[in-house]
Design a protein around this motif. Sequence first.
Motif, mmCIF file in Angstrom:
data_model
loop_
_atom_site.group_PDB
_atom_site.id
_atom_site.type_symbol
_atom_site.label_atom_id
_atom_site.label_comp_id
_atom_site.label_asym_id
_atom_site.label_seq_id
_atom_site.Cartn_x
_atom_site.Cartn_y
_atom_site.Cartn_z
ATOM 1 N N THR A 246 0.487 -1.139 -0.042
ATOM 2 C CA THR A 246 0.172 -0.038 0.143
ATOM 3 C C THR A 246 0.954 1.071 -0.160
ATOM 4 O OG1 THR A 246 -1.356 -0.849 1.224
ATOM 5 C CG2 THR A 246 -1.705 1.303 1.023
ATOM 6 N N ARG A 247 1.195 1.191 0.862
ATOM 7 C CA ARG A 247 1.924 2.901 1.001
ATOM 8 C C ARG A 247 3.564 3.099 -0.171
ATOM 9 N NH1 ARG A 247 5.266 3.482 6.410
ATOM 10 N NH2 ARG A 247 5.514 4.937 5.836
ATOM 11 N N SER A 248 3.923 1.723 -0.690
ATOM 12 C CA SER A 248 4.809 1.864 -1.504
ATOM 13 C C SER A 248 3.986 2.834 -3.275
ATOM 14 C CB SER A 248 5.494 0.578 -2.141
ATOM 15 O OG SER A 248 4.540 0.180 -2.316
ATOM 16 N N LEU A 249 3.220 2.570 -2.894
ATOM 17 C CA LEU A 249 2.149 3.298 -4.289
ATOM 18 C C LEU A 249 2.278 4.896 -3.371
ATOM 19 C CD1 LEU A 249 1.583 3.344 -7.143
ATOM 20 C CD2 LEU A 249 -0.505 1.640 -6.255
ATOM 21 N N ASN A 250 1.107 4.516 -2.191
ATOM 22 C CA ASN A 250 -0.127 5.709 -2.136
ATOM 23 C C ASN A 250 0.877 6.698 -2.083
ATOM 24 O OD1 ASN A 250 -1.915 3.262 -2.472
ATOM 25 N ND2 ASN A 250 -2.691 3.671 -0.642
ATOM 26 N N GLU A 251 1.916 6.439 -0.829
ATOM 27 C CA GLU A 251 2.698 7.931 -0.716
ATOM 28 C C GLU A 251 3.900 8.301 -2.147
ATOM 29 O OE1 GLU A 251 4.603 7.208 2.561
ATOM 30 O OE2 GLU A 251 3.254 6.015 4.245
ATOM 31 N N ALA A 252 4.259 7.569 -3.047
ATOM 32 C CA ALA A 252 4.298 8.183 -4.080
ATOM 33 C C ALA A 252 4.041 9.320 -4.724
ATOM 34 C CB ALA A 252 5.133 6.692 -5.099
ATOM 35 N N ILE A 253 2.389 8.733 -4.714
ATOM 36 C CA ILE A 253 1.448 9.694 -5.545
ATOM 37 C C ILE A 253 0.710 10.173 -5.081
ATOM 38 C CG2 ILE A 253 -1.149 9.010 -6.617
ATOM 39 C CD1 ILE A 253 1.184 7.585 -8.245
ATOM 40 N N LEU A 254 0.324 9.902 -3.344
ATOM 41 C CA LEU A 254 -0.078 10.806 -2.725
ATOM 42 C C LEU A 254 0.668 11.994 -1.840
ATOM 43 C CD1 LEU A 254 -3.182 8.336 -2.049
ATOM 44 C CD2 LEU A 254 -4.057 10.403 -3.411
ATOM 45 N N LYS A 255 1.645 11.466 -1.706
ATOM 46 C CA LYS A 255 2.774 12.863 -0.844
ATOM 47 C C LYS A 255 3.335 12.407 -1.349
ATOM 48 C CE LYS A 255 0.945 10.409 3.638
ATOM 49 N NZ LYS A 255 1.802 10.235 5.070
ATOM 50 N N GLY A 256 4.213 12.137 -2.982
ATOM 51 C CA GLY A 256 4.711 12.708 -3.142
ATOM 52 C C GLY A 256 6.205 12.219 -3.336
ATOM 53 N N LYS A 257 6.305 10.926 -2.524
ATOM 54 C CA LYS A 257 7.711 10.788 -1.848
ATOM 55 C C LYS A 257 7.815 9.313 -1.754
ATOM 56 C CE LYS A 257 8.112 12.752 2.469
ATOM 57 N NZ LYS A 257 8.559 13.170 3.287
ATOM 58 N N TYR A 258 8.823 8.565 -1.661
ATOM 59 C CA TYR A 258 8.354 6.362 -0.761
ATOM 60 C C TYR A 258 8.742 6.295 0.315
ATOM 61 C CZ TYR A 258 8.874 5.241 -6.601
ATOM 62 O OH TYR A 258 8.087 4.623 -7.556
ATOM 63 N N PRO A 259 8.402 5.688 0.619
ATOM 64 C CA PRO A 259 8.450 5.992 2.850
ATOM 65 C C PRO A 259 10.138 5.232 2.709
ATOM 66 C CG PRO A 259 6.095 4.254 1.693
ATOM 67 C CD PRO A 259 7.269 4.874 0.341
ATOM 68 N N SER A 260 10.656 5.936 3.822
ATOM 69 C CA SER A 260 12.361 5.767 3.462
ATOM 70 C C SER A 260 12.306 4.549 4.166
ATOM 71 C CB SER A 260 12.892 6.849 4.592
ATOM 72 O OG SER A 260 12.027 6.759 6.225
ATOM 73 N N GLU A 261 12.001 3.784 4.765
ATOM 74 C CA GLU A 261 11.986 2.679 4.922
ATOM 75 C C GLU A 261 11.800 1.685 4.022
ATOM 76 O OE1 GLU A 261 7.929 4.149 7.870
ATOM 77 O OE2 GLU A 261 9.184 4.687 6.513
ATOM 78 N N LEU A 262 11.049 1.694 3.226
ATOM 79 C CA LEU A 262 10.997 0.975 2.023
ATOM 80 C C LEU A 262 11.912 0.571 1.353
ATOM 81 C CD1 LEU A 262 9.372 -1.333 -0.237
ATOM 82 C CD2 LEU A 262 8.999 1.258 -1.220
ATOM 83 N N ARG A 263 13.051 1.843 1.146
ATOM 84 C CA ARG A 263 14.328 2.267 0.347
ATOM 85 C C ARG A 263 15.337 1.752 1.418
ATOM 86 N NH1 ARG A 263 17.888 5.187 -2.931
ATOM 87 N NH2 ARG A 263 15.882 6.618 -3.262
ATOM 88 N N ASN A 264 15.733 1.564 2.340
ATOM 89 C CA ASN A 264 15.864 1.021 3.279
ATOM 90 C C ASN A 264 15.397 -0.400 3.063
ATOM 91 O OD1 ASN A 264 16.782 3.145 5.188
ATOM 92 N ND2 ASN A 264 15.416 3.057 6.461
ATOM 93 N N VAL A 265 14.531 -0.923 3.498
ATOM 94 C CA VAL A 265 14.534 -2.335 2.910
ATOM 95 C C VAL A 265 15.119 -3.064 1.732
ATOM 96 C CG1 VAL A 265 12.994 -4.377 3.571
ATOM 97 C CG2 VAL A 265 12.467 -2.377 4.869
ATOM 98 N N LEU A 266 14.304 -2.742 1.002
ATOM 99 C CA LEU A 266 15.304 -2.955 -0.348
ATOM 100 C C LEU A 266 16.943 -2.627 -0.911
ATOM 101 C CD1 LEU A 266 12.780 -1.272 -2.698
ATOM 102 C CD2 LEU A 266 12.643 -3.603 -2.069
#
Length: 459
Positions: A246-266
Amino acid sequence: MKYTFPKDFFWGAATSATQSEGRELNDQKGENIWDYSSVKYNHRFYEGVTTEHTSNFYKEYKQDIQRMENLSFNSFRTSISWSRLIPDGVGEINQEAVKFYRQMLQEMKQKGIQPFINLYHFDMPMALQEQGGFENREVIEAYRRYAECCFELFDDLVACWFTFNEPMIPAEAGYLHDRHYPYVVDFKRAATVLHHIILAHCEAVNVYKKNYKGKIGIIMDIIPVYPRSQNPADLKAAEMADLFYTRSLNEAILKGKYPSELRNVLERYNQMPEVTPEDLDLIEQTKIDLLGVNYYRPRRVKAKEYLVDVTGIFSPEWFFDDYVMPGRRMNTSRGIEIYPEAMYDIAKKIQNDYGNIDWFVSENGIGIQGEEAFIKEGMVQDEYRIAFVKEHLQWLHKAMEEGSNCLGYHMWTFVDCWSWINAYKNRYGFYRMDLKTGEKTVKKSGLWFKTVIENKGFD
């Protein structure tokens, strides 16, 4: 209690080009991945049904739009088929497609039904898929040109545009979980596809906003996540499921940035796609006007019960297990849980976390196998569909009374349609389609929905 909705509330239904149009001799349509895969991998499709005819909307759009008017729809969402309009994905425009879409949109306008038009509903032109589809950065530019072409050709008839339907699905189902063509199982490639889809969305939105005055948005598939318990391990599992799906997509579209936690995991697991600073700037600068939300089921999760084999294929499911909650209500035809209260939770999430953006329910519905068993005196007596819609609308109404900016409700779907790998196994429509004769007949739920629209609500 009476549940009353605003007088300008959008009432209608949704479908897509591939699932409804079908094909006709000399229509000049190019092949898309579903035309190809439903023939080449026919064994994967329920009863081997291909995209050839689906619900015959291409041929019967006038009669179908009359059926919409018969149910008092004031709006309807469908998509433009990229491969119908531009057979090779780039290059020459199919004038037969231009004629069809303009006539269809004019017919809707004449009947007082506002078209909500989506540009991409899982249907990559095969010529572009052979170049890598959205895995290939060059296809972002091809999509931008396609979007620009649609705006130029049809914007005088369309006030609400959408870039993608459920952008997570082409990435997740096509490149990770082996459900959709090209049947790849590789997380990093899936992440690349999703990132490129987000960039393509941004390009289309920006082209539109520079040149046109209507509204443009996107349709999201929201599966709210619920943990088994308040145990920290279960809460962490839910957090990770939500982060990936959810957040990986929603935050990019609705908040203008990817969640930092996602980058850390990847980065930790060497699964980061190529993301440039220019990409991040584009995402940050892009804003939508209207959000569509597709909701069918919740996701219930728990902490992992067994250690993951880290030599295997990386997957979000490394971080959580699905949880089968005792006593849950099920749609046994689809094998999915029925949980209307999540409609309220989604609405409040949008209100509280995403700036209370204007949004609408772009899909919600119940697919039933063997609906012919419920036919009495020539009509499907689908009381279960009426109950399903009513419950979801009740929870939506509660959120709207608390300030959620929901502007409408679209049912999936209008006429029973071809449903990807399930073909016609599960029926969703307000109208039943007889696969042998092509006859379309209204179901009890369609007549009930008409009364809801005309009364602006229900008791």
